[in-house]
Each structure stands twice: as C-alpha cells, then as structure tokens.
Design an enzyme around this catalytic site. Sequence first.
Site, PDB file in Angstrom:
ATOM      1  N   SER A 173       0.831  -1.193   0.000  1.00 38.29           N
ATOM      2  CA  SER A 173       0.000   0.000   0.000  1.00 38.29           C
ATOM      3  C   SER A 173       0.872   1.252   0.000  1.00 38.29           C
ATOM      4  O   SER A 173       2.085   1.191  -0.142  1.00 38.29           O
ATOM      5  CB  SER A 173      -0.917  -0.016   1.230  1.00 38.29           C
ATOM      6  OG  SER A 173      -0.156  -0.255   2.403  1.00 38.29           O
ATOM      7  N   ARG A 174       0.222   2.400   0.219  1.00 39.76           N
ATOM      8  CA  ARG A 174       0.907   3.687   0.214  1.00 39.76           C
ATOM      9  C   ARG A 174       0.248   4.607   1.234  1.00 39.76           C
ATOM     10  O   ARG A 174      -0.964   4.554   1.455  1.00 39.76           O
ATOM     11  CB  ARG A 174       0.820   4.286  -1.189  1.00 39.76           C
ATOM     12  CG  ARG A 174       1.232   5.735  -1.322  1.00 39.76           C
ATOM     13  CD  ARG A 174       1.114   6.160  -2.780  1.00 39.76           C
ATOM     14  NE  ARG A 174       1.152   7.605  -2.944  1.00 39.76           N
ATOM     15  CZ  ARG A 174       1.047   8.225  -4.109  1.00 39.76           C
ATOM     16  NH1 ARG A 174       0.908   7.519  -5.213  1.00 39.76           N
ATOM     17  NH2 ARG A 174       1.081   9.539  -4.181  1.00 39.76           N
TER      18      ARG A 174
END
Length: 214
Positions: A173-174
């Site tokens: 993810s980010r």
Amino acid sequence: MVRDGIFYALGLIVVALVLWRLTGSMGISLIPVLLAVFFLWFFRDPPRRIPNGPGEIVSPADGKVTEAEWIETPDGSRLRLSIFLNVFDVHVNRSPIEGTVKLVNYKTGLYLNAMRADSNVLNEQNVVVIENEYCSIQVKQIAGLLARRIVCWVKPGDTLKRGERFGLIKFGSRVDVLMPSDANLKVRRDDRVKGGSTVLATVPTSKNSDTVEG
C-alpha cells in the site's frame, strides 16, 4: 500483534487440520500452516521509541519515501511525502503528531499499483486529518495492488498521542502525508522510514524535547 493476524492464522490452522484429516497428507496440510505463520508475521506490531521533540512530525508508516514535493492546495502550499509499503513492511499506521482528529473521510476506488502517481486519486483511500495548536497534518491511507482493506480505528473528536496507532492497510500500500508550508523536511526521497519513530519534518514551536516509549 494486530488481532487480525491471529484470526487469519487460526482459520488456516483449522483448514490444515481438516486437510490432514481428509487426506492424511502432511505435505498438503503444511501449506496452510506456512500461510498461518506468514499472517502472524505480517500483522506484527513492534513497539517503537517515539520522539517527543518540539514540533516533530513522525512517520505514520514503515516504508520507503517515494515522493517529497511541494504542492498547491485550496489552502495554500503544502509539503507532501509519499511512503510506499511493500508486503514485508509493518502495516500498522501511527499518528504523526499529538492532536485531535478533525476529519475521517473514506472513499472507495480502484486497486492500482500504489507506486503510480495517480493512485492517490483513483485508488481506495481514507483521509485522516489531525490538528494541534501548531499545525494540521493530513494522512491518506491508500490501498495498493494487493491491499484490499483499509482499517481506521479513530473518528472525528478522538485525541491521539504522537506515534499512537490509528489503523492499518492490509498488504502492499501507500501512505501520503500532507504537512504545512513552514515544515522543515528531515528526510529525502528513497529514505527508509519507520512508523512512529522516524522524524519526517519539524514545525516551529517552543516546547522542550524528550523521548517516550510506545
């Protein structure tokens, strides 16, 4: 450890027992056991030494800084950092500052590769805004190619300590961090950071420094 890991692991252990009972094969049963071990490891939540210096903004996530740039917003210039989390990083998110949660805004979206520049607009995401007397910080949890669930444990009106856990993103993810224009950046692109312990930037205050465990 985040309790989700325990639930996943227990379910896989049950699957392993059923497979062993039905097939009598330890080899086939070993696959869900190995997956159970992986989930226990993935959902680890190690303690962090949390800085408590004046005006320090700590990283909300473990990972690699992929962007560090100034952007224009309706409220003026802001400093944005993007942190990419791969599947091997700790995925628990922590508050970058001590303050009050002013906004929690979840939006459905796509599951593009979190390294893409447009993933912060198109992907599933959750925005958390935290404010104190010195600054307002926006943390955006962004789902990635493998991430299929964003978890947030706080709501508007809640108070958080610096480095306190507020959510997680399952798998790669980010996380984007939006900071005020007077922030003094302490990291660079390609730096590795740790949630709750790496200082990303500082903002002007008059408080004294110290260090706490959390």
